[in-house]
Design a protein around this motif. Structure first.
Motif, PDB file in Angstrom:
ATOM      1  N   VAL A  27       0.920  -1.097   0.047  1.00 10.91           N
ATOM      2  CA  VAL A  27       0.018  -0.111  -0.020  1.00 10.91           C
ATOM      3  C   VAL A  27       0.704   1.090  -0.240  1.00 10.91           C
ATOM      4  O   VAL A  27       1.828   1.504   1.025  1.00 10.91           O
ATOM      5  N   ASN A  28       0.634   2.127  -1.034  1.00 17.63           N
ATOM      6  CA  ASN A  28       1.254   3.399  -0.989  1.00 17.63           C
ATOM      7  C   ASN A  28       0.600   4.586  -0.563  1.00 17.63           C
ATOM      8  O   ASN A  28      -0.474   4.436  -0.188  1.00 17.63           O
ATOM      9  N   ASP A  29       1.326   5.566  -0.158  1.00 21.32           N
ATOM     10  CA  ASP A  29       0.619   6.741   0.758  1.00 21.32           C
ATOM     11  C   ASP A  29       0.126   7.389  -0.382  1.00 21.32           C
ATOM     12  O   ASP A  29       0.922   7.966  -1.178  1.00 21.32           O
ATOM     13  N   TYR A  30      -1.188   7.919  -0.262  1.00 26.62           N
ATOM     14  CA  TYR A  30      -1.642   8.832  -1.600  1.00 26.62           C
ATOM     15  C   TYR A  30      -1.076  10.069  -1.545  1.00 26.62           C
ATOM     16  O   TYR A  30      -0.983  10.945  -2.748  1.00 26.62           O
ATOM     17  N   ILE A  58       1.474  10.667  -4.185  1.00 26.71           N
ATOM     18  CA  ILE A  58       1.398  10.832  -5.719  1.00 26.71           C
ATOM     19  C   ILE A  58       1.682  12.665  -5.875  1.00 26.71           C
ATOM     20  O   ILE A  58       1.456  13.234  -5.532  1.00 26.71           O
ATOM     21  N   LYS A  77      -7.038  11.413  -9.076  1.00 24.87           N
ATOM     22  CA  LYS A  77      -6.713  10.194  -8.181  1.00 24.87           C
ATOM     23  C   LYS A  77      -6.461  10.611  -6.736  1.00 24.87           C
ATOM     24  O   LYS A  77      -7.122  10.055  -5.948  1.00 24.87           O
ATOM     25  N   LYS A  78      -5.434  11.325  -6.566  1.00 24.57           N
ATOM     26  CA  LYS A  78      -5.090  11.890  -5.453  1.00 24.57           C
ATOM     27  C   LYS A  78      -6.250  12.626  -4.562  1.00 24.57           C
ATOM     28  O   LYS A  78      -6.538  12.430  -3.314  1.00 24.57           O
ATOM     29  N   LEU A  85      -8.777   9.868  -3.552  1.00 28.56           N
ATOM     30  CA  LEU A  85      -8.197   9.208  -2.562  1.00 28.56           C
ATOM     31  C   LEU A  85      -8.429  10.226  -1.098  1.00 28.56           C
ATOM     32  O   LEU A  85      -8.626   9.484   0.062  1.00 28.56           O
ATOM     33  N   GLN A  86      -8.127  11.477  -1.232  1.00 28.41           N
ATOM     34  CA  GLN A  86      -8.125  12.168  -0.172  1.00 28.41           C
ATOM     35  C   GLN A  86      -9.319  12.508   0.527  1.00 28.41           C
ATOM     36  O   GLN A  86      -9.737  12.340   1.489  1.00 28.41           O
ATOM     37  N   ILE A 111      -6.918  -0.227  -3.909  1.00 27.79           N
ATOM     38  CA  ILE A 111      -5.876  -1.206  -3.350  1.00 27.79           C
ATOM     39  C   ILE A 111      -4.635  -0.752  -3.254  1.00 27.79           C
ATOM     40  O   ILE A 111      -3.837  -0.987  -2.192  1.00 27.79           O
ATOM     41  N   TYR A 113      -3.039   2.231  -2.831  1.00 26.65           N
ATOM     42  CA  TYR A 113      -3.022   3.584  -2.046  1.00 26.65           C
ATOM     43  C   TYR A 113      -3.604   3.500  -0.746  1.00 26.65           C
ATOM     44  O   TYR A 113      -5.182   2.798  -1.042  1.00 26.65           O
ATOM     45  N   ASN A 114      -3.475   4.214   0.260  1.00 24.71           N
ATOM     46  CA  ASN A 114      -4.328   4.083   1.367  1.00 24.71           C
ATOM     47  C   ASN A 114      -5.258   5.327   0.809  1.00 24.71           C
ATOM     48  O   ASN A 114      -5.113   6.008   0.037  1.00 24.71           O
ATOM     49  N   THR A 128      -8.612   7.964   2.570  1.00 24.76           N
ATOM     50  CA  THR A 128      -9.702   8.577   3.679  1.00 24.76           C
ATOM     51  C   THR A 128     -10.689   7.470   3.876  1.00 24.76           C
ATOM     52  O   THR A 128     -11.017   6.810   4.821  1.00 24.76           O
ATOM     53  N   ARG A 149     -10.373   4.263   2.973  1.00 21.46           N
ATOM     54  CA  ARG A 149     -10.204   2.938   3.719  1.00 21.46           C
ATOM     55  C   ARG A 149      -9.752   3.220   5.213  1.00 21.46           C
ATOM     56  O   ARG A 149     -10.196   2.214   6.024  1.00 21.46           O
TER      57      ARG A 149
END
Lengths: 117, 250
Positions: free
Chosen positions: A73-76, A79, B120-121, B124-125, B160, B162-163, B165, B167
């Motif tokens: 798992v990468n930290d977003y 990016i 994407k970022k 995810l955020q 999957i 990336y981590n 919020t 997740r």
């Protein structure tokens, strides 16, 4: 999954080993009879970025070993959202419009000051 | 006298066309500003919303072109030097503003959708975040996933790899939002909730949403930026002829 026509309704032991610690874990479930509505089993609570070796055991039969690795798992926040490249459209529009603005300005000044009819 | 009359007719004709083009630019920019596809939060939350700022400027400059070109027709017919000079200066100022609109729209589009990283970022955020921006992004993504039948920016693997919020809040229950699951067309219930959670490809959407988001934002940008550019080229040509006409006036 084990073949439903041979092993239907039998109890299966799924043995999975975590490498490199070689921790063993087992899970029990029952093979569905044919026709199968769910042709997969969800193995949960695995660690990320780890390689696992898995095999089935039914009675005296043992399947071949399957090895696979879970994703890391990468930290977003990592990016990179910087500007990658300028598109051709943007370059063309900027260059041509900048030139046009300069020509018009020069033209209006010339026409106003130097051509008095 | 014949040459000047010919020039005057040309100036009047070009101004009439430029007036119509300016009005059309105003209308197209209104379409962009209204944001029928409801994707504004993606650019608003990121702080890069100059595609829409460019559209607002184009609404006003398009209408200003319309009015000034009508004034230009009047000034050309009157054969007045003073009026033609006023026309040239006002047109030049509007030209500057419209150029700014076209250039910033095109540049901001490159920032936003040049590649899928920013979208994407942001997803995810902010997806499932309880802040105002989070609610806007969540609503936008839910709409997109349902309408376009897609999941994630490049695909479900985004959730999957990336981590996020989502997740942190709901990761124990499911890896990706319920919007990624296929739904029945009759009653809109999820077809196979267990299969979707496990990642069975037949029960969920496997294509990414970025292509759709990119195509909509590009469509907005081309409306403001390329059409604005073509109106500006027409106006440039008109102004050059008008300057020549101005020099021929007594």
């Amino acid at each position: 999954m084990p073949d439903c026509s041979i092993y239907g309704n039998q109890s299966v032991l799924l043995l999975y080993t975590e490498a490199p610690t070689n921790l063993n874990n087992t899970v029990n479930f029952t093979v569905q009879p044919c026709p199968v509505s769910q042709s997969w089993y969800l193995l949960g609570n695995l660690k990320n970025g780890t390689t696992y070796s898995m095999s089935y055991k039914i009675g005296n039969d043992t399947s071949s070993v399957l090895t696979n690795t879970t994703t890391n798992v990468n930290d977003y926040q990592q990016i990179d959202t910087g500007l990658r490249a300028r598109s051709g459209a943007m370059v063309v529009i900027t260059v041509i419009l900048s030139l046009a603005m300069v020509f018009l300005l020069v033209g209006i000044i010339l026409v106003f000051f130097f051509f008095s009819g | 006298m014949g040459a000047v009359t010919c020039l005057m007719v040309t100036v009047v004709g070009l101004n009439a066309i430029a007036a119509a083009a300016g009005l059309a630019l105003s209308a197209v920019a209104i379409w962009v500003a209204v944001d029928g596809y409801k994707l504004y939060p993606i650019s608003g939350v990121s702080g890069k919303d100059d595609i829409f700022a460019g559209a607002w400027i184009a609404i006003f400059t398009g209408f200003a072109f319309f009015l000034t070109c009508i004034f230009g027709i009047f000034a050309a017919l009157k054969r007045s030097r003073a009026l033609m000079l006023v026309y040239l200066i006002i047109m030049f100022i509007i030209f500057l503003f419209e150029s700014a609109s076209a250039i910033t729209s095109a540049t901001n589009r490159d920032y936003l959708v040049g590649n899928s990283n920013l979208v994407k970022k942001q997803m995810l955020q902010y997806y499932a975040d309880s802040s105002t921006q989070g609610q806007q992004i969540t609503m936008t993504w839910n709409n997109v996933m349902t309408q376009v039948q897609c999941c994630g920016a490049d695909g479900p693997t985004d959730w999957i790899q990336y981590n996020s919020t989502y997740r942190q809040l709901f990761g124990a229950a499911s890896l990706w939002p319920l919007g990624c699951c296929k739904r029945q067309s009759s009653n809109f219930e999820v077809v196979d909730p267990i299969g979707c959670k496990a990642g069975v490809t037949s029960s969920m959407f496997t294509q990414g949403c970025f292509q759709y988001i990119e195509s909509v934002l590009s469509r907005y940008t081309w409306a403001v930026s390329w059409y604005g550019f073509s109106v500006l080229m027409l106006v440039f040509f008109t102004l050059v002829i008008a300057m020549i006409y101005y020099t021929q006036l007594p």
